[in-house]
Structures are given as structure tokens and as C-alpha cells.
Design a protein around this motif. Structure first.
Motif, PDB file in Angstrom:
ATOM      1  N   MET A   1      31.143  22.752  23.393  1.00 49.63           N
ATOM      2  CA  MET A   1      30.276  23.458  23.735  1.00 49.63           C
ATOM      3  C   MET A   1      30.441  25.140  23.746  1.00 49.63           C
ATOM      4  SD  MET A   1      27.800  21.538  24.976  1.00 49.63           S
ATOM      5  CE  MET A   1      27.106  21.273  26.640  1.00 49.63           C
ATOM      6  N   ALA A   2      31.898  25.343  23.861  1.00 50.86           N
ATOM      7  CA  ALA A   2      32.272  26.881  23.545  1.00 50.86           C
ATOM      8  C   ALA A   2      32.095  27.199  22.332  1.00 50.86           C
ATOM      9  CB  ALA A   2      33.580  26.850  24.032  1.00 50.86           C
ATOM     10  N   MET A   3      32.471  26.205  21.385  1.00 53.83           N
ATOM     11  CA  MET A   3      32.217  26.521  19.823  1.00 53.83           C
ATOM     12  C   MET A   3      30.844  26.896  19.267  1.00 53.83           C
ATOM     13  SD  MET A   3      35.150  26.785  18.617  1.00 53.83           S
ATOM     14  CE  MET A   3      35.692  27.449  20.152  1.00 53.83           C
ATOM     15  N   ALA A   4      29.823  26.027  20.148  1.00 50.73           N
ATOM     16  CA  ALA A   4      28.379  26.479  19.688  1.00 50.73           C
ATOM     17  C   ALA A   4      27.968  27.880  20.100  1.00 50.73           C
ATOM     18  CB  ALA A   4      27.657  25.220  20.657  1.00 50.73           C
ATOM     19  N   LEU A   5      28.347  27.984  21.540  1.00 49.26           N
ATOM     20  CA  LEU A   5      28.203  29.618  21.905  1.00 49.26           C
ATOM     21  C   LEU A   5      28.609  30.431  20.867  1.00 49.26           C
ATOM     22  CD1 LEU A   5      28.328  29.006  25.746  1.00 49.26           C
ATOM     23  CD2 LEU A   5      26.423  29.259  24.518  1.00 49.26           C
ATOM     24  N   LEU A   6      30.018  30.173  20.458  1.00 44.30           N
ATOM     25  CA  LEU A   6      30.582  31.419  19.625  1.00 44.30           C
ATOM     26  C   LEU A   6      29.912  31.355  18.371  1.00 44.30           C
ATOM     27  CD1 LEU A   6      33.119  32.989  19.431  1.00 44.30           C
ATOM     28  CD2 LEU A   6      34.337  30.938  18.214  1.00 44.30           C
ATOM     29  N   MET A   7      29.309  30.290  17.840  1.00 43.05           N
ATOM     30  CA  MET A   7      28.541  30.168  16.522  1.00 43.05           C
ATOM     31  C   MET A   7      27.279  31.228  16.890  1.00 43.05           C
ATOM     32  SD  MET A   7      28.722  26.369  15.050  1.00 43.05           S
ATOM     33  CE  MET A   7      29.873  25.328  15.565  1.00 43.05           C
ATOM     34  N   LEU A   8      26.627  30.922  18.046  1.00 43.46           N
ATOM     35  CA  LEU A   8      25.443  31.480  18.418  1.00 43.46           C
ATOM     36  C   LEU A   8      25.547  33.041  18.620  1.00 43.46           C
ATOM     37  CD1 LEU A   8      22.354  30.734  18.314  1.00 43.46           C
ATOM     38  CD2 LEU A   8      22.795  30.725  21.044  1.00 43.46           C
TER      39      LEU A   8
ATOM     40  N   ARG B   1       7.157  34.739  19.041  1.00 40.90           N
ATOM     41  CA  ARG B   1       7.699  33.636  17.985  1.00 40.90           C
ATOM     42  C   ARG B   1       8.170  34.258  16.783  1.00 40.90           C
ATOM     43  NH1 ARG B   1       3.791  28.902  16.702  1.00 40.90           N
ATOM     44  NH2 ARG B   1       5.901  27.932  16.075  1.00 40.90           N
ATOM     45  N   ALA B   2       7.649  35.217  16.172  1.00 41.22           N
ATOM     46  CA  ALA B   2       8.135  35.882  15.073  1.00 41.22           C
ATOM     47  C   ALA B   2       9.503  36.459  15.498  1.00 41.22           C
ATOM     48  CB  ALA B   2       7.062  36.965  14.697  1.00 41.22           C
ATOM     49  N   ALA B   3       9.624  37.325  16.662  1.00 47.29           N
ATOM     50  CA  ALA B   3      10.749  37.876  16.949  1.00 47.29           C
ATOM     51  C   ALA B   3      12.065  37.004  17.125  1.00 47.29           C
ATOM     52  CB  ALA B   3      10.601  38.677  18.152  1.00 47.29           C
ATOM     53  N   PHE B   4      11.670  35.683  17.708  1.00 47.77           N
ATOM     54  CA  PHE B   4      12.592  34.606  17.815  1.00 47.77           C
ATOM     55  C   PHE B   4      13.015  34.148  16.416  1.00 47.77           C
ATOM     56  CE2 PHE B   4      13.526  30.232  18.240  1.00 47.77           C
ATOM     57  CZ  PHE B   4      14.819  30.200  19.037  1.00 47.77           C
ATOM     58  N   ARG B   5      12.098  33.974  15.387  1.00 45.57           N
ATOM     59  CA  ARG B   5      12.251  33.457  14.094  1.00 45.57           C
ATOM     60  C   ARG B   5      13.259  34.295  13.464  1.00 45.57           C
ATOM     61  NH1 ARG B   5       7.390  33.104  12.244  1.00 45.57           N
ATOM     62  NH2 ARG B   5       7.178  31.147  13.262  1.00 45.57           N
ATOM     63  N   ARG B   6      13.016  36.021  13.754  1.00 43.79           N
ATOM     64  CA  ARG B   6      13.937  36.617  13.010  1.00 43.79           C
ATOM     65  C   ARG B   6      15.411  36.662  13.422  1.00 43.79           C
ATOM     66  NH1 ARG B   6       9.207  39.977  13.470  1.00 43.79           N
ATOM     67  NH2 ARG B   6      10.096  40.800  15.183  1.00 43.79           N
ATOM     68  N   TRP B   7      15.406  36.597  14.709  1.00 46.05           N
ATOM     69  CA  TRP B   7      16.742  36.592  15.497  1.00 46.05           C
ATOM     70  C   TRP B   7      17.419  35.249  14.970  1.00 46.05           C
ATOM     71  CZ3 TRP B   7      18.688  32.905  18.955  1.00 46.05           C
ATOM     72  CH2 TRP B   7      19.871  33.197  19.720  1.00 46.05           C
TER      73      TRP B   7
ATOM     74  N   PHE C   1      21.900  28.839  13.628  1.00 47.97           N
ATOM     75  CA  PHE C   1      21.294  28.228  14.656  1.00 47.97           C
ATOM     76  C   PHE C   1      21.032  27.017  14.868  1.00 47.97           C
ATOM     77  CE2 PHE C   1      17.340  26.878  16.910  1.00 47.97           C
ATOM     78  CZ  PHE C   1      17.508  27.463  18.171  1.00 47.97           C
ATOM     79  N   TRP C   2      20.745  26.162  13.498  1.00 53.89           N
ATOM     80  CA  TRP C   2      20.608  24.833  13.748  1.00 53.89           C
ATOM     81  C   TRP C   2      22.260  23.979  13.790  1.00 53.89           C
ATOM     82  CZ3 TRP C   2      16.589  22.710  15.560  1.00 53.89           C
ATOM     83  CH2 TRP C   2      15.259  23.570  15.211  1.00 53.89           C
ATOM     84  N   ALA C   3      23.101  24.560  13.192  1.00 57.74           N
ATOM     85  CA  ALA C   3      24.510  24.363  13.452  1.00 57.74           C
ATOM     86  C   ALA C   3      24.999  24.474  14.780  1.00 57.74           C
ATOM     87  CB  ALA C   3      25.504  25.258  12.575  1.00 57.74           C
ATOM     88  N   THR C   4      24.368  25.337  15.505  1.00 56.51           N
ATOM     89  CA  THR C   4      24.777  25.595  16.918  1.00 56.51           C
ATOM     90  C   THR C   4      23.940  24.558  17.805  1.00 56.51           C
ATOM     91  OG1 THR C   4      25.095  27.892  16.535  1.00 56.51           O
ATOM     92  CG2 THR C   4      24.393  27.000  18.949  1.00 56.51           C
ATOM     93  N   VAL C   5      22.871  24.063  17.361  1.00 56.95           N
ATOM     94  CA  VAL C   5      22.133  23.020  18.227  1.00 56.95           C
ATOM     95  C   VAL C   5      22.948  21.719  18.065  1.00 56.95           C
ATOM     96  CG1 VAL C   5      20.056  21.823  18.130  1.00 56.95           C
ATOM     97  CG2 VAL C   5      19.858  24.270  18.073  1.00 56.95           C
ATOM     98  N   TRP C   6      23.191  20.965  16.732  1.00 63.19           N
ATOM     99  CA  TRP C   6      23.783  20.130  16.548  1.00 63.19           C
ATOM    100  C   TRP C   6      25.144  19.925  17.262  1.00 63.19           C
ATOM    101  CZ3 TRP C   6      20.210  17.119  15.777  1.00 63.19           C
ATOM    102  CH2 TRP C   6      18.981  17.490  14.898  1.00 63.19           C
ATOM    103  N   THR C   7      25.896  20.995  17.277  1.00 62.88           N
ATOM    104  CA  THR C   7      27.269  20.917  17.860  1.00 62.88           C
ATOM    105  C   THR C   7      27.115  21.046  19.447  1.00 62.88           C
ATOM    106  OG1 THR C   7      28.018  22.337  15.907  1.00 62.88           O
ATOM    107  CG2 THR C   7      29.504  22.506  17.941  1.00 62.88           C
TER     108      THR C   7
END
Length: 189
Positions: free
Chosen positions: A89-96, A35-41, A47-53
Motif C-alpha cells: 500500500m505504501a509503494m502504491a502511494l509512492l508511485m501515485l 473529468r478532463a482535469a483528472f484525466r490530465r493529472w 495511475f493503473w500501476a498504482t491501482v493494481w499494486t
């Protein structure tokens, strides 16, 4: 009528009063380390912009989608709605995966979200449009996390050039001696 005595509880292998320590779940500390590694990444990208998009693209692409036979009968309108969802969906992957391209991806996500209003069932019944505009604007506004003080940030704590509020009058700071501003006029004197 006979009654059997209640069964005795099994004896604990450690004995009475001793408690077993939890066993480690992995070499990196188990779930906590993961969880700490995921949080750092997650903090190194929008991340949240990617989720909403991505959620907005999902709503625009899948929820109002009819069976393929009806979409082919509808024609360009049905295909345009699907294309808008795919672009989101492609823009979300690009952001991530490429956070340096977040400005471009955010602007395209906002444009595709607004364009989905006339192209795809009122933008996925407004929900997909709102989610994609929210995600695109969050991606555009996102800034990477600055390093914490004392972690090798070059020049941390030094005044910036041109800031005279931190210097005494006549003191020459990192920008050289302080010089009063000069106005330049045009024309004859």
C-alpha cells in the motif's frame, strides 16, 4: 357512475416548441471539466500501476486476515503478511504521488508481492501476489507522456547528433562534419 376528464398537462413556462438549454453546472464546465482535469493529472503518473499494486496490497492485507487474537497466536507469520500488505500500500502511494520514484517503488512492490507467497496465505491466495507483481512491473515500465509536437518542445524536428541517415554526404549537420569511424589497434605495426 361519473367519470372525471383527464387532467390537463401543466403549461411549460417557455411555451410550446421551445426547449430549455441545460444550465451550466459550474465555472469550469462542470463534470466535463473535472473529468478532463483528472484525466490530465492521471496521465502524468503511473495511475493503473498504482491501482493494481494497491489492490494487491489490499488483498494480501485484509482478505485473508483473521481476528487480531488469532493473528497474535500465529505469531510472526501473521505479522509478516500484514507487513507485506502495508509495504505494498505504501509503494502504491509512492508511485501515485512521486512518479519519479516509480522504478524503486515498482521493484519493491514486485519483491513484496513475490515474498507474500510464503508469508501470507500463498500471496493472498495467488490473487494479491499476481496483482502486486503486475502493478510493480507496470510502474517500472511506465514512461511519462511526451509533449505534443508544436508545444514548445526544444529541438523538436531536428536530427540527433551522430545520425548520418538524414544528412547528405559531406554535409555538416548539428554534430559537425561527418567523420568516418576510426579503429584503434594495440601492439606494434
Amino acid at each position: 357512475m361519473t367519470t372525471d376528464p383527464p387532467p390537463e398537462p401543466p403549461e411549460h413556462p417557455l411555451g410550446a416548441g421551445e426547449s430549455a438549454a441545460p444550465a451550466p453546472t459550474g465555472p469550469a464546465g462542470g463534470t466535463r471539466g473535472t473529468r478532463a482535469a483528472f484525466r490530465r493529472w492521471r496521465r502524468t503518473r503511473p495511475f493503473w500501476a498504482t491501482v493494481w499494486t494497491a489492490l494487491g496490497g489490499f488483498v494480501i492485507l485484509f482478505l485473508p486476515m483473521a481476528p487480531l487474537g488469532k493473528i497474535l497466536q500465529v505469531g510472526v507469520g501473521g505479522i509478516a503478511g500484514m507487513a507485506g500488505g502495508v509495504v505494498l500500500m505504501a509503494m502504491a502511494l509512492l508511485m501515485l504521488f512521486l512518479p519519479g520514484q516509480r522504478h524503486t517503488a515498482g521493484v519493491i512492490a514486485v519483491i513484496a508481492g513475490v515474498a507474500s507467497f510464503p508469508l501470507s496465505n500463498l500471496g493472498g491466495l495467488f490473487a494479491g501476489m499476481v496483482l502486486s507483481v503486475l502493478g510493480g512491473s507496470m510502474a517500472f515500465a511506465w514512461l511519462p507522456e511526451k509533449p505534443a509536437p508544436g508545444r514548445g518542445f526544444p529541438g523538436h524536428g531536428l536530427p540527433r547528433r551522430g545520425r548520418t541517415a538524414d544528412r547528405a554526404p559531406g554535409d555538416s549537420g548539428p554534430g559537425g562534419p561527418s567523420v568516418p569511424p576510426v579503429s584503434v589497434r594495440s601492439g606494434s605495426a
